[in-house]
Design an enzyme around this catalytic site. Sequence first.
Site, mmCIF file in Angstrom:
data_model
loop_
_atom_site.group_PDB
_atom_site.id
_atom_site.type_symbol
_atom_site.label_atom_id
_atom_site.label_comp_id
_atom_site.label_asym_id
_atom_site.label_seq_id
_atom_site.Cartn_x
_atom_site.Cartn_y
_atom_site.Cartn_z
ATOM 1 N N GLU A 191 0.837 -1.204 0.000
ATOM 2 C CA GLU A 191 0.000 0.000 0.000
ATOM 3 C C GLU A 191 0.872 1.254 0.000
ATOM 4 O O GLU A 191 0.603 2.221 -0.700
ATOM 5 C CB GLU A 191 -0.909 0.036 1.237
ATOM 6 N N CYS A 232 -0.092 1.246 7.438
ATOM 7 C CA CYS A 232 -0.669 1.602 6.131
ATOM 8 C C CYS A 232 -2.007 2.302 6.303
ATOM 9 O O CYS A 232 -2.346 3.198 5.521
ATOM 10 C CB CYS A 232 -0.811 0.361 5.260
HETATM 11 N N1 THU Z 1 2.466 -6.283 4.131
HETATM 12 C C1 THU Z 1 1.946 -5.446 3.189
HETATM 13 O O1 THU Z 1 2.488 -5.298 2.093
HETATM 14 N N2 THU Z 1 0.816 -4.754 3.500
HETATM 15 C C2 THU Z 1 0.151 -4.853 4.683
HETATM 16 O O2 THU Z 1 -0.804 -4.116 4.923
HETATM 17 C C3 THU Z 1 0.561 -5.866 5.667
HETATM 18 C C4 THU Z 1 1.888 -6.490 5.446
HETATM 19 C C5 THU Z 1 3.703 -7.015 3.811
HETATM 20 C C6 THU Z 1 4.896 -6.589 4.616
HETATM 21 C C7 THU Z 1 5.761 -7.825 4.569
HETATM 22 O O3 THU Z 1 6.522 -7.779 3.369
HETATM 23 C C8 THU Z 1 4.769 -8.955 4.461
HETATM 24 O O4 THU Z 1 3.528 -8.383 4.070
HETATM 25 C C9 THU Z 1 4.566 -9.731 5.748
HETATM 26 O O5 THU Z 1 4.241 -8.889 6.800
#
Ligand code: THU
Length: 131
Positions: free
Chosen positions: A55, A89
């Site tokens: 995000e 986020c």
């Molecule tokens: N992650 C996201 O990209 N967005 C979120 O809202 C939650 C977590 C990613 C971060 C990390 O690379 C992986 O998911 C595991 O936490």
Amino acid sequence: MSDEELLRLASEVRERAYAPYSRFKVGAAVVGASGAVYVGCNVENASYPLCVCAERTAIGTAIAAGERAISRVVVITDSSPPASPCGGCRQVIWEFGPEAEVVVAGVNGEQHTTTIRALLPQGFDGVSLRR
Ligand code: THU
């Protein structure tokens, strides 16, 4: 752009996620105030705290393109039920889109729509800084 198209874009960019540590790929598509769409995936790092969420990657790209507001965020993961944006986020979505709708989806086709206001009640923002 329809949610179906936004989901397709988010799904495509999810495939390009760099997630060798968590193996949890996330794709996001964000609609800017201009109507243009920006995508992002998570980008991890061996120094784990430096991992960047999908995000935030998408929103950063929107801002760099000149957008100052966002109206819709679509996030796709392979979780069931579909995973919601993390707390950090939510705060970043709030900064640029306090009225934004958030669509969370799974690669299995599950999907539901909520609002950032529901996900982050009483969010902290510029108004909170007034004394
Ligand atoms: N992650 C996201 O990209 N967005 C979120 O809202 C939650 C977590 C990613 C971060 C990390 O690379 C992986 O998911 C595991 O936490």
